[in-house]
Design a protein around this motif. Structure first.
Motif, PDB file in Angstrom:
ATOM      1  N   THR A 182      79.641  64.141  80.487  1.00 52.36           N
ATOM      2  CA  THR A 182      79.590  62.934  81.307  1.00 52.36           C
ATOM      3  C   THR A 182      80.104  63.263  82.695  1.00 52.36           C
ATOM      4  O   THR A 182      81.220  63.772  82.849  1.00 52.36           O
ATOM      5  CB  THR A 182      80.431  61.804  80.701  1.00 52.36           C
ATOM      6  OG1 THR A 182      79.886  61.432  79.436  1.00 52.36           O
ATOM      7  CG2 THR A 182      80.447  60.584  81.616  1.00 52.36           C
ATOM      8  N   VAL A 183      79.291  63.011  83.690  1.00 53.90           N
ATOM      9  CA  VAL A 183      79.666  63.235  85.080  1.00 53.90           C
ATOM     10  C   VAL A 183      79.868  61.870  85.732  1.00 53.90           C
ATOM     11  O   VAL A 183      79.010  60.989  85.649  1.00 53.90           O
ATOM     12  CB  VAL A 183      78.569  64.027  85.829  1.00 53.90           C
ATOM     13  CG1 VAL A 183      78.909  64.140  87.309  1.00 53.90           C
ATOM     14  CG2 VAL A 183      78.408  65.403  85.206  1.00 53.90           C
ATOM     15  N   LYS A 184      81.001  61.704  86.369  1.00 56.05           N
ATOM     16  CA  LYS A 184      81.369  60.413  86.963  1.00 56.05           C
ATOM     17  C   LYS A 184      81.173  60.463  88.478  1.00 56.05           C
ATOM     18  O   LYS A 184      81.592  61.413  89.134  1.00 56.05           O
ATOM     19  CB  LYS A 184      82.822  60.104  86.607  1.00 56.05           C
ATOM     20  CG  LYS A 184      83.330  58.766  87.087  1.00 56.05           C
ATOM     21  CD  LYS A 184      84.634  58.389  86.372  1.00 56.05           C
ATOM     22  CE  LYS A 184      85.667  59.469  86.393  1.00 56.05           C
ATOM     23  NZ  LYS A 184      86.920  59.061  85.721  1.00 56.05           N
ATOM     24  N   VAL A 185      80.531  59.426  89.005  1.00 54.74           N
ATOM     25  CA  VAL A 185      80.351  59.285  90.454  1.00 54.74           C
ATOM     26  C   VAL A 185      81.191  58.089  90.907  1.00 54.74           C
ATOM     27  O   VAL A 185      80.918  56.948  90.529  1.00 54.74           O
ATOM     28  CB  VAL A 185      78.875  59.074  90.830  1.00 54.74           C
ATOM     29  CG1 VAL A 185      78.747  58.783  92.323  1.00 54.74           C
ATOM     30  CG2 VAL A 185      78.055  60.308  90.463  1.00 54.74           C
ATOM     31  N   LEU A 186      82.207  58.358  91.699  1.00 56.20           N
ATOM     32  CA  LEU A 186      83.084  57.298  92.200  1.00 56.20           C
ATOM     33  C   LEU A 186      82.460  56.609  93.412  1.00 56.20           C
ATOM     34  O   LEU A 186      81.905  57.264  94.296  1.00 56.20           O
ATOM     35  CB  LEU A 186      84.439  57.879  92.604  1.00 56.20           C
ATOM     36  CG  LEU A 186      85.264  58.554  91.510  1.00 56.20           C
ATOM     37  CD1 LEU A 186      86.496  59.220  92.115  1.00 56.20           C
ATOM     38  CD2 LEU A 186      85.674  57.540  90.451  1.00 56.20           C
ATOM     39  N   VAL A 187      82.565  55.279  93.433  1.00 57.27           N
ATOM     40  CA  VAL A 187      82.103  54.466  94.559  1.00 57.27           C
ATOM     41  C   VAL A 187      83.288  53.626  95.032  1.00 57.27           C
ATOM     42  O   VAL A 187      83.936  52.953  94.225  1.00 57.27           O
ATOM     43  CB  VAL A 187      80.931  53.546  94.150  1.00 57.27           C
ATOM     44  CG1 VAL A 187      80.580  52.596  95.284  1.00 57.27           C
ATOM     45  CG2 VAL A 187      79.714  54.371  93.758  1.00 57.27           C
ATOM     46  N   GLY A 188      83.555  53.662  96.324  1.00 56.77           N
ATOM     47  CA  GLY A 188      84.738  52.987  96.844  1.00 56.77           C
ATOM     48  C   GLY A 188      84.544  51.524  97.186  1.00 56.77           C
ATOM     49  O   GLY A 188      85.423  50.923  97.815  1.00 56.77           O
ATOM     50  N   PHE A 189      83.417  50.954  96.767  1.00 50.97           N
ATOM     51  CA  PHE A 189      83.131  49.560  97.087  1.00 50.97           C
ATOM     52  C   PHE A 189      82.644  48.825  95.849  1.00 50.97           C
ATOM     53  O   PHE A 189      82.301  49.437  94.830  1.00 50.97           O
ATOM     54  CB  PHE A 189      82.099  49.487  98.217  1.00 50.97           C
ATOM     55  CG  PHE A 189      82.568  50.157  99.481  1.00 50.97           C
ATOM     56  CD1 PHE A 189      83.387  49.487 100.370  1.00 50.97           C
ATOM     57  CD2 PHE A 189      82.227  51.473  99.743  1.00 50.97           C
ATOM     58  CE1 PHE A 189      83.852  50.109 101.526  1.00 50.97           C
ATOM     59  CE2 PHE A 189      82.672  52.111 100.892  1.00 50.97           C
ATOM     60  CZ  PHE A 189      83.494  51.426 101.782  1.00 50.97           C
ATOM     61  N   ALA A 190      82.621  47.509  95.940  1.00 52.51           N
ATOM     62  CA  ALA A 190      82.315  46.674  94.778  1.00 52.51           C
ATOM     63  C   ALA A 190      80.852  46.799  94.356  1.00 52.51           C
ATOM     64  O   ALA A 190      79.981  47.142  95.163  1.00 52.51           O
ATOM     65  CB  ALA A 190      82.631  45.213  95.101  1.00 52.51           C
ATOM     66  N   PRO A 191      80.563  46.509  93.085  1.00 53.18           N
ATOM     67  CA  PRO A 191      79.165  46.482  92.616  1.00 53.18           C
ATOM     68  C   PRO A 191      78.358  45.467  93.430  1.00 53.18           C
ATOM     69  O   PRO A 191      78.877  44.439  93.855  1.00 53.18           O
ATOM     70  CB  PRO A 191      79.293  46.041  91.155  1.00 53.18           C
ATOM     71  CG  PRO A 191      80.680  46.422  90.759  1.00 53.18           C
ATOM     72  CD  PRO A 191      81.513  46.234  91.992  1.00 53.18           C
ATOM     73  N   GLY A 192      77.091  45.800  93.654  1.00 50.98           N
ATOM     74  CA  GLY A 192      76.219  44.878  94.364  1.00 50.98           C
ATOM     75  C   GLY A 192      76.047  45.186  95.839  1.00 50.98           C
ATOM     76  O   GLY A 192      75.158  44.635  96.489  1.00 50.98           O
ATOM     77  N   GLY A 193      76.884  46.083  96.378  1.00 49.84           N
ATOM     78  CA  GLY A 193      76.758  46.437  97.783  1.00 49.84           C
ATOM     79  C   GLY A 193      75.792  47.586  98.000  1.00 49.84           C
ATOM     80  O   GLY A 193      75.230  48.143  97.047  1.00 49.84           O
ATOM     81  N   GLY A 194      75.605  47.977  99.261  1.00 44.65           N
ATOM     82  CA  GLY A 194      74.651  49.018  99.584  1.00 44.65           C
ATOM     83  C   GLY A 194      75.006  50.367  98.974  1.00 44.65           C
ATOM     84  O   GLY A 194      74.159  51.050  98.402  1.00 44.65           O
ATOM     85  N   THR A 195      76.274  50.786  99.096  1.00 45.73           N
ATOM     86  CA  THR A 195      76.686  52.079  98.549  1.00 45.73           C
ATOM     87  C   THR A 195      76.531  52.107  97.039  1.00 45.73           C
ATOM     88  O   THR A 195      76.100  53.116  96.457  1.00 45.73           O
ATOM     89  CB  THR A 195      78.138  52.388  98.940  1.00 45.73           C
ATOM     90  OG1 THR A 195      78.269  52.387 100.368  1.00 45.73           O
ATOM     91  CG2 THR A 195      78.579  53.749  98.411  1.00 45.73           C
ATOM     92  N   ASP A 196      76.857  51.015  96.387  1.00 49.04           N
ATOM     93  CA  ASP A 196      76.714  50.936  94.931  1.00 49.04           C
ATOM     94  C   ASP A 196      75.250  51.081  94.526  1.00 49.04           C
ATOM     95  O   ASP A 196      74.923  51.824  93.586  1.00 49.04           O
ATOM     96  CB  ASP A 196      77.270  49.598  94.440  1.00 49.04           C
ATOM     97  CG  ASP A 196      77.100  49.406  92.940  1.00 49.04           C
ATOM     98  OD1 ASP A 196      77.784  50.106  92.168  1.00 49.04           O
ATOM     99  OD2 ASP A 196      76.277  48.564  92.540  1.00 49.04           O
ATOM    100  N   ALA A 197      74.354  50.400  95.230  1.00 45.37           N
ATOM    101  CA  ALA A 197      72.923  50.475  94.902  1.00 45.37           C
ATOM    102  C   ALA A 197      72.390  51.888  95.102  1.00 45.37           C
ATOM    103  O   ALA A 197      71.595  52.393  94.301  1.00 45.37           O
ATOM    104  CB  ALA A 197      72.133  49.488  95.757  1.00 45.37           C
ATOM    105  N   ILE A 198      72.842  52.542  96.159  1.00 50.69           N
ATOM    106  CA  ILE A 198      72.417  53.920  96.428  1.00 50.69           C
ATOM    107  C   ILE A 198      72.927  54.847  95.325  1.00 50.69           C
ATOM    108  O   ILE A 198      72.189  55.692  94.805  1.00 50.69           O
ATOM    109  CB  ILE A 198      72.935  54.374  97.802  1.00 50.69           C
ATOM    110  CG1 ILE A 198      72.227  53.587  98.912  1.00 50.69           C
ATOM    111  CG2 ILE A 198      72.741  55.867  97.997  1.00 50.69           C
ATOM    112  CD1 ILE A 198      72.910  53.677 100.259  1.00 50.69           C
ATOM    113  N   ALA A 199      74.198  54.686  94.962  1.00 48.96           N
ATOM    114  CA  ALA A 199      74.786  55.542  93.931  1.00 48.96           C
ATOM    115  C   ALA A 199      74.048  55.406  92.609  1.00 48.96           C
ATOM    116  O   ALA A 199      73.783  56.398  91.916  1.00 48.96           O
ATOM    117  CB  ALA A 199      76.261  55.190  93.749  1.00 48.96           C
TER     118      ALA A 199
END
Length: 324
Positions: free
Chosen positions: A30-47
């Motif tokens: 399992t490889v984890k990708v950390l996102v520093g912003f809440a679900p539903g934002g641009g960075t989350d969608a890209i990730a």
């Protein structure tokens, strides 16, 4: 067997062994990708778009873990504490890696010491947007509307404090002689939620943050940063066109890993990412989010980060901003 033939055979076996082991660290893990912003934002969608396809290239389960707060600071601190074994990566744009260490006295991490660049995959532009509940159709409309409502006071949402959006709000306030107040959120998703509910009349964030709601008319992007108009927003002027310079450098998106992560792991992940963003369906989706897709290897991403940090160090210095 002649010595030269034996040497050639040995080299071939070594090459085959290395090829067979490429990506072995990820197989079945399992490889984890950390996102520093809440679900539903641009960075989350890209990730999530990238994670969906990285799992196939890596042969691993790839999950996105959101750690919103402090402009990505919490996620960066989590990356610093993660084992350097290829199990954890951090997807980040310029703010957390290049700007936050310049505006915070104690960010809790040092990108140069605690992280290693893995690969970059896109650049993007930030934008100024207004709520669909306002009558404004342009930046000048918005500033005129603010002047006629509340004696020039206006609240402008920003996805993180001491960020590019906050500096832009301060520049606009001075330029138009307005009392604009930057209101920091824990990422773009809650900020846009308040814009959609007409709790705030304007916000600054990335084009990927706003683009879907702009297309539906629920918010209106009225100006973009960067040196040229965006293909996805051909009718939206740049700030430079409106006489507001200093925001031409393009932010970037990239992946980072904990310091000490083995070089073969970095190279495997980089190759996997390059294959993913080269897929026509993925590139089309990322472009539709407002990204300019461009692959950068670890060295290129490091150089981009250093140049961006240097540029913003000067902007912050001349603004008089004091690290908090």
């Amino acid at each position: 067997m002649p010595r030269s033939a034996r040497r050639l055979a040995l080299k071939s076996l070594v090459a085959l062994s290395l090829l067979a082991s490429a990506g072995a660290w990820a197989q079945g893990k399992t490889v984890k990708v950390l996102v520093g912003f809440a679900p539903g934002g641009g960075t989350d969608a890209i990730a999530r778009t990238l994670a969906e396809h990285l799992k196939d290239e890596l042969g691993a389960t790839v999950i996105v873990e959101n750690k919103p707060g402090a402009g990505g600071q919490l996620a960066a601190q989590a990356l610093k504490a993660a084992p350097a074994d290829g199990s954890t990566f951090f997807i980040s744009h310029d703010h957390t890696i290049s700007i936050l260490p310049l505006v915070s006295r104690s960010p809790g991490f040092d990108p140069a010491r605690d992280f290693v660049p893995v690969a970059g995959f896109a650049s993007f532009v930030n934008a100024f947007a207004v709520s669909g509940g306002t009558p404004a159709k342009s930046l000048n409309d918005y500033t005129a509307w603010v002047k006629s409502h509340g004696n020039g006071q206006g609240v402008v949402g920003i996805p993180a404090p001491a960020s590019t959006p906050e500096f832009l709000v301060k520049v606009l306030a001075e330029r138009f002689k307005l009392d604009l107040v930057p209101a920091p959120y824990r990422g773009s998703a809650p900020m846009i939620g308040d814009m959609l509910g007409n709790q705030i009349a304007a916000g600054v964030g990335s084009v990927p943050d706003f683009i879907e709601n702009h297309k539906s008319g629920r918010v209106r992007i009225v100006a973009v940063l960067g040196g040229k108009r965006q293909a996805i927003l051909p009718d939206v002027p740049t700030l430079a066109e409106l006489g507001i310079g200093g925001f031409e450098d393009l932010p970037y998106y990239g992946f980072f890993a904990p310091a000490g992560t083995p070089k073969p792991v970095i190279e495997d992940f980089s190759r996997a990412l390059a294959k993913v963003i080269a897929r026509p369906d993925v590139k089309e989706r990322l472009t539709g989010m407002g990204l300019a897709v461009e692959f950068m290897n670890a060295q290129q991403l490091a150089a981009r980060e250093r140049a961006y940090s240097k540029s913003w160090a000067e902007i912050i210095r001349t603004s008089g901003f004091q690290p908090q």
